[in-house]
Design a protein around this motif. Structure first.
Motif, PDB file in Angstrom:
ATOM      1  N   GLU A  79      -5.967   6.958  -6.695  1.00 28.14           N
ATOM      2  CA  GLU A  79      -6.745   6.201  -5.710  1.00 28.14           C
ATOM      3  C   GLU A  79      -6.156   6.322  -4.316  1.00 28.14           C
ATOM      4  O   GLU A  79      -6.892   6.420  -3.324  1.00 28.14           O
ATOM      5  CB  GLU A  79      -6.837   4.732  -6.115  1.00 28.14           C
ATOM      6  CG  GLU A  79      -7.747   4.487  -7.291  1.00 28.14           C
ATOM      7  CD  GLU A  79      -7.715   3.053  -7.787  1.00 28.14           C
ATOM      8  OE1 GLU A  79      -6.839   2.264  -7.351  1.00 28.14           O
ATOM      9  OE2 GLU A  79      -8.557   2.725  -8.642  1.00 28.14           O
ATOM     10  N   GLN A  80      -4.833   6.308  -4.201  1.00 32.51           N
ATOM     11  CA  GLN A  80      -4.203   6.420  -2.889  1.00 32.51           C
ATOM     12  C   GLN A  80      -4.536   7.767  -2.258  1.00 32.51           C
ATOM     13  O   GLN A  80      -4.880   7.846  -1.088  1.00 32.51           O
ATOM     14  CB  GLN A  80      -2.683   6.238  -2.988  1.00 32.51           C
ATOM     15  CG  GLN A  80      -2.254   4.850  -3.402  1.00 32.51           C
ATOM     16  CD  GLN A  80      -2.870   3.776  -2.525  1.00 32.51           C
ATOM     17  OE1 GLN A  80      -2.564   3.686  -1.349  1.00 32.51           O
ATOM     18  NE2 GLN A  80      -3.744   2.960  -3.101  1.00 32.51           N
TER      19      GLN A  80
ATOM     20  N   LYS B 213      -3.542   5.846 -12.154  1.00 29.58           N
ATOM     21  CA  LYS B 213      -4.806   5.494 -11.498  1.00 29.58           C
ATOM     22  C   LYS B 213      -4.552   5.083 -10.046  1.00 29.58           C
ATOM     23  O   LYS B 213      -5.273   5.497  -9.132  1.00 29.58           O
ATOM     24  CB  LYS B 213      -5.490   4.364 -12.265  1.00 29.58           C
ATOM     25  CG  LYS B 213      -6.800   3.940 -11.674  1.00 29.58           C
ATOM     26  CD  LYS B 213      -7.433   2.796 -12.452  1.00 29.58           C
ATOM     27  CE  LYS B 213      -8.697   2.378 -11.751  1.00 29.58           C
ATOM     28  NZ  LYS B 213      -9.102   1.031 -12.060  1.00 29.58           N
ATOM     29  N   TYR B 214      -3.507   4.277  -9.814  1.00 32.54           N
ATOM     30  CA  TYR B 214      -3.182   3.829  -8.463  1.00 32.54           C
ATOM     31  C   TYR B 214      -2.876   5.024  -7.553  1.00 32.54           C
ATOM     32  O   TYR B 214      -3.365   5.103  -6.429  1.00 32.54           O
ATOM     33  CB  TYR B 214      -1.986   2.871  -8.499  1.00 32.54           C
ATOM     34  CG  TYR B 214      -1.484   2.516  -7.117  1.00 32.54           C
ATOM     35  CD1 TYR B 214      -2.162   1.594  -6.327  1.00 32.54           C
ATOM     36  CD2 TYR B 214      -0.358   3.139  -6.586  1.00 32.54           C
ATOM     37  CE1 TYR B 214      -1.726   1.292  -5.054  1.00 32.54           C
ATOM     38  CE2 TYR B 214       0.083   2.835  -5.312  1.00 32.54           C
ATOM     39  CZ  TYR B 214      -0.599   1.918  -4.549  1.00 32.54           C
ATOM     40  OH  TYR B 214      -0.169   1.629  -3.282  1.00 32.54           O
TER      41      TYR B 214
ATOM     42  N   ARG C  40      -9.881  15.188  -2.270  1.00 32.30           N
ATOM     43  CA  ARG C  40     -11.179  15.083  -2.952  1.00 32.30           C
ATOM     44  C   ARG C  40     -11.722  16.459  -3.313  1.00 32.30           C
ATOM     45  O   ARG C  40     -12.265  16.657  -4.399  1.00 32.30           O
ATOM     46  CB  ARG C  40     -12.187  14.343  -2.068  1.00 32.30           C
ATOM     47  CG  ARG C  40     -11.909  12.880  -1.935  1.00 32.30           C
ATOM     48  CD  ARG C  40     -12.932  12.223  -1.049  1.00 32.30           C
ATOM     49  NE  ARG C  40     -12.577  10.846  -0.814  1.00 32.30           N
ATOM     50  CZ  ARG C  40     -13.456   9.902  -0.583  1.00 32.30           C
ATOM     51  NH1 ARG C  40     -14.735  10.181  -0.544  1.00 32.30           N
ATOM     52  NH2 ARG C  40     -13.054   8.667  -0.370  1.00 32.30           N
TER      53      ARG C  40
ATOM     54  N   PHE D 232      -7.092   9.577  -3.020  1.00 27.13           N
ATOM     55  CA  PHE D 232      -8.541   9.659  -2.877  1.00 27.13           C
ATOM     56  C   PHE D 232      -9.043   8.895  -1.650  1.00 27.13           C
ATOM     57  O   PHE D 232      -9.933   9.357  -0.948  1.00 27.13           O
ATOM     58  CB  PHE D 232      -9.218   9.133  -4.145  1.00 27.13           C
ATOM     59  CG  PHE D 232     -10.623   9.612  -4.320  1.00 27.13           C
ATOM     60  CD1 PHE D 232     -10.883  10.880  -4.800  1.00 27.13           C
ATOM     61  CD2 PHE D 232     -11.687   8.787  -4.016  1.00 27.13           C
ATOM     62  CE1 PHE D 232     -12.187  11.335  -4.970  1.00 27.13           C
ATOM     63  CE2 PHE D 232     -12.994   9.221  -4.175  1.00 27.13           C
ATOM     64  CZ  PHE D 232     -13.243  10.502  -4.652  1.00 27.13           C
ATOM     65  N   TYR D 233      -8.450   7.721  -1.376  1.00 24.81           N
ATOM     66  CA  TYR D 233      -8.987   6.848  -0.331  1.00 24.81           C
ATOM     67  C   TYR D 233      -8.164   6.775   0.955  1.00 24.81           C
ATOM     68  O   TYR D 233      -8.638   6.249   1.952  1.00 24.81           O
ATOM     69  CB  TYR D 233      -9.171   5.426  -0.876  1.00 24.81           C
ATOM     70  CG  TYR D 233     -10.211   5.352  -1.960  1.00 24.81           C
ATOM     71  CD1 TYR D 233     -11.548   5.590  -1.674  1.00 24.81           C
ATOM     72  CD2 TYR D 233      -9.860   5.068  -3.271  1.00 24.81           C
ATOM     73  CE1 TYR D 233     -12.510   5.539  -2.664  1.00 24.81           C
ATOM     74  CE2 TYR D 233     -10.819   5.012  -4.272  1.00 24.81           C
ATOM     75  CZ  TYR D 233     -12.139   5.251  -3.960  1.00 24.81           C
ATOM     76  OH  TYR D 233     -13.088   5.200  -4.947  1.00 24.81           O
TER      77      TYR D 233
END
Length: 150
Positions: free
Chosen positions: A106-107, A102-103, A133, A109-110
């Motif tokens: 997220e990295q 998940k981390y 994305r 993704f963001y």
């Protein structure tokens, strides 16, 4: 003065060699800037999406089919435990825990960049997060089984 600071900042920025793309075999992929570490998104054996890293140079030989735990990697300043999967030809590294997976998602993704160090703090590579994305949406919209799985 502002122009000089801007030029200095640009000269120390990391040049992004590649962004995320869909490879010829339909797998979302990005290649690192320095050591050609490659990241891919693909379905895991359990049917969920996973993120995998591997070195194109084959510098991590692995013989036979197996999964084992290796040392952790530092991803954007956070220590993440990894395992590796061997298929006889390639060695794929993937987060050992759901929290680690998940981390990393997220990295990508963001953030704009994802930097990897080994557990001793030695630089491994920097991967672009640009386009993540878009390719993530494509694979989520693609019926499972139409891309090559591990």
């Amino acid at each position: 003065m502002k122009k000089l600071l801007c030029l200095l900042f640009l000269s120390f920025s990391i040049s992004i060699k590649a962004q995320w793309f869909i490879s010829n075999n339909g797998i979302p992929t990005v290649v690192g800037n320095v050591n050609n570490v490659t990241a891919i998104i693909n379905y895991q054996k359990d049917g969920f999406l996973g993120i995998y890293f591997y070195a194109k140079t084959g510098s991590f030989p692995c013989y036979g089919e197996k999964v084992d735990t290796i040392e952790s990697l530092i991803i954007n300043s956070t220590l993440v435990r990894f395992s590796r999967s061997c298929d006889g030809y390639y060695t794929y590294f993937f987060p050992s825990t759901l929290q680690g997976k998940k981390y990393i998602f997220e990295q990508f993704f963001y953030k704009n960049l994802v930097t990897i160090y080994n557990s001793r703090g030695e630089y491994v590579d920097t991967l672009s997060a640009i386009g993540f994305r878009n390719v993530n949406k494509i694979i989520m919209d693609t019926p499972k089984g139409t891309t090559n799985g591990l």
